[in-house]
Design a protein around this motif. Structure first.
Motif, mmCIF file in Angstrom:
data_model
loop_
_atom_site.group_PDB
_atom_site.id
_atom_site.type_symbol
_atom_site.label_atom_id
_atom_site.label_comp_id
_atom_site.label_asym_id
_atom_site.label_seq_id
_atom_site.Cartn_x
_atom_site.Cartn_y
_atom_site.Cartn_z
ATOM 1 N N ALA A 163 -40.235 -7.160 22.901
ATOM 2 C CA ALA A 163 -39.448 -6.749 22.935
ATOM 3 C C ALA A 163 -37.629 -7.151 21.977
ATOM 4 O O ALA A 163 -36.472 -6.530 22.519
ATOM 5 C CB ALA A 163 -39.516 -7.582 24.322
ATOM 6 N N ALA A 164 -37.785 -8.156 21.699
ATOM 7 C CA ALA A 164 -36.753 -8.346 20.776
ATOM 8 C C ALA A 164 -36.884 -7.705 18.991
ATOM 9 O O ALA A 164 -35.900 -8.122 18.755
ATOM 10 C CB ALA A 164 -36.361 -9.898 21.164
ATOM 11 N N GLY A 165 -37.946 -7.154 19.009
ATOM 12 C CA GLY A 165 -37.811 -6.367 18.019
ATOM 13 C C GLY A 165 -37.961 -6.922 16.722
ATOM 14 O O GLY A 165 -38.132 -6.842 15.542
ATOM 15 N N VAL A 166 -38.238 -8.378 17.509
ATOM 16 C CA VAL A 166 -39.080 -9.642 15.795
ATOM 17 C C VAL A 166 -39.856 -8.418 15.272
ATOM 18 O O VAL A 166 -41.239 -8.628 16.086
ATOM 19 C CB VAL A 166 -39.385 -11.100 16.280
ATOM 20 N N HIS A 167 -40.547 -8.010 14.566
ATOM 21 C CA HIS A 167 -42.317 -8.296 13.383
ATOM 22 C C HIS A 167 -42.283 -8.994 12.543
ATOM 23 O O HIS A 167 -41.258 -9.777 11.374
ATOM 24 C CB HIS A 167 -42.005 -6.828 12.887
ATOM 25 N N HIS A 168 -43.890 -9.264 13.017
ATOM 26 C CA HIS A 168 -43.992 -10.125 11.616
ATOM 27 C C HIS A 168 -45.533 -9.514 11.451
ATOM 28 O O HIS A 168 -46.477 -9.437 12.310
ATOM 29 C CB HIS A 168 -44.490 -12.059 12.302
ATOM 30 N N PRO A 169 -46.478 -9.592 10.120
ATOM 31 C CA PRO A 169 -47.503 -9.314 9.330
ATOM 32 C C PRO A 169 -48.905 -9.828 10.486
ATOM 33 O O PRO A 169 -49.729 -9.461 10.721
ATOM 34 C CB PRO A 169 -47.737 -9.363 8.030
ATOM 35 N N ASP A 170 -48.727 -11.306 11.045
ATOM 36 C CA ASP A 170 -49.660 -11.763 11.803
ATOM 37 C C ASP A 170 -49.357 -11.617 13.363
ATOM 38 O O ASP A 170 -50.365 -12.259 14.461
ATOM 39 C CB ASP A 170 -49.860 -13.102 11.815
ATOM 40 N N VAL A 175 -46.883 -28.303 6.727
ATOM 41 C CA VAL A 175 -46.637 -27.516 5.261
ATOM 42 C C VAL A 175 -47.930 -26.728 5.378
ATOM 43 O O VAL A 175 -49.274 -27.995 5.644
ATOM 44 C CB VAL A 175 -46.731 -28.773 3.785
ATOM 45 N N ARG A 176 -47.911 -25.258 5.036
ATOM 46 C CA ARG A 176 -49.016 -24.801 4.715
ATOM 47 C C ARG A 176 -49.142 -24.059 3.709
ATOM 48 O O ARG A 176 -48.313 -23.703 3.283
ATOM 49 C CB ARG A 176 -48.537 -23.839 5.815
ATOM 50 N N HIS A 177 -50.119 -24.319 2.863
ATOM 51 C CA HIS A 177 -50.975 -23.055 2.053
ATOM 52 C C HIS A 177 -51.269 -22.110 2.565
ATOM 53 O O HIS A 177 -51.692 -22.139 3.160
ATOM 54 C CB HIS A 177 -52.284 -23.495 0.864
ATOM 55 N N TYR A 178 -50.880 -20.691 2.341
ATOM 56 C CA TYR A 178 -50.971 -19.086 2.185
ATOM 57 C C TYR A 178 -52.726 -19.550 1.851
ATOM 58 O O TYR A 178 -52.811 -19.135 1.321
ATOM 59 C CB TYR A 178 -49.886 -18.206 1.867
ATOM 60 N N HIS A 179 -53.140 -19.095 3.012
ATOM 61 C CA HIS A 179 -54.575 -17.827 2.635
ATOM 62 C C HIS A 179 -54.930 -16.813 3.410
ATOM 63 O O HIS A 179 -54.346 -16.778 4.705
ATOM 64 C CB HIS A 179 -55.910 -19.015 3.292
ATOM 65 N N ARG A 180 -55.873 -15.705 3.367
ATOM 66 C CA ARG A 180 -55.599 -14.875 3.388
ATOM 67 C C ARG A 180 -56.958 -14.626 4.171
ATOM 68 O O ARG A 180 -57.114 -15.723 3.850
ATOM 69 C CB ARG A 180 -56.428 -14.072 2.874
ATOM 70 N N GLY A 181 -56.912 -13.940 5.322
ATOM 71 C CA GLY A 181 -57.937 -13.829 5.955
ATOM 72 C C GLY A 181 -58.511 -12.994 5.405
ATOM 73 O O GLY A 181 -58.100 -11.644 5.196
ATOM 74 N N GLY A 182 -59.606 -12.563 6.547
ATOM 75 C CA GLY A 182 -60.577 -10.971 6.604
ATOM 76 C C GLY A 182 -60.920 -10.547 5.005
ATOM 77 O O GLY A 182 -61.575 -11.937 4.592
#
Length: 177
Positions: A170-177, A68-75
């Motif tokens: 190569a599989a065309g999977v895109h994720h912001p991280d 279980v992960r709570h989202y935290h921003r980075g940067g």
């Protein structure tokens, strides 16, 4: 394979098998992360913020655990927004679930997304994601920096991580991280 669930100030989604658990947690007004933080069988993991591994409440054997992960921003933006995201477009947990399902369809190994939740606060939201834990997996940061993970050569770990990123591209999977 996911269904939406409404809670107190919360929009969530879950895999069909997780809906009763998700509804139970959300009717108490707790966040998924608060539920995990108070679980007696929790184990803290590495991550941006506190990440918890808890025994899967739906069974699946004694080794079955959920992360279980709570989202935290980075940067730099984290100094201004903390753990809040602007409520425009697809929320992070939904985006991550979609990317995970697509990765699986395209032959990329990925943890199964169990549930996600979005907690609205005006024009912003906070969020959490629940995935199945991969038994025996080591966090890349632990392998590289802490020495606490099982013995694995840092170069081999980076090579494996790079190969996986190449497979995703190569599989065309895109994720912001």
């Amino acid at each position: 394979g996911y269904r939406p669930v409404m809670g107190i100030g919360t929009w969530a989604f879950g895999a069909e098998r997780a809906i009763p658990w998700l509804e139970e947690v959300l009717t108490t007004g707790q966040t998924l992360h608060a539920w995990a933080a108070s679980h007696p069988g929790r184990r803290e993991m590495s991550g941006r913020g506190r990440v918890y591994s808890v025994p899967a409440p739906l069974g699946g054997g004694p080794a079955a655990r959920w992360v279980v992960r709570h989202y935290h921003r980075g940067g730099a933006i984290a100094r201004r927004l903390g753990d809040r995201y602007l409520a425009l477009g697809r929320p992070r947990p939904l985006h991550e679930a979609h990317a995970s399902v697509e990765a699986g369809r395209r032959g990329i190994p990925t943890p199964t997304v169990v549930a996600g939740a979005v907690y609205r606060e005006g024009p912003f939201y906070r969020a959490a994601l629940v995935t199945e834990e991969i038994p025996g997996a080591a966090d890349l940061a632990d392998v590289l920096f802490s020495g606490a993970a099982p013995a694995m050569d840092a170069e081999a770990a980076l090579t494996a991580a790079g190969a996986l990123v190449c497979r995703l591209e190569a599989a065309g999977v895109h994720h912001p991280d």
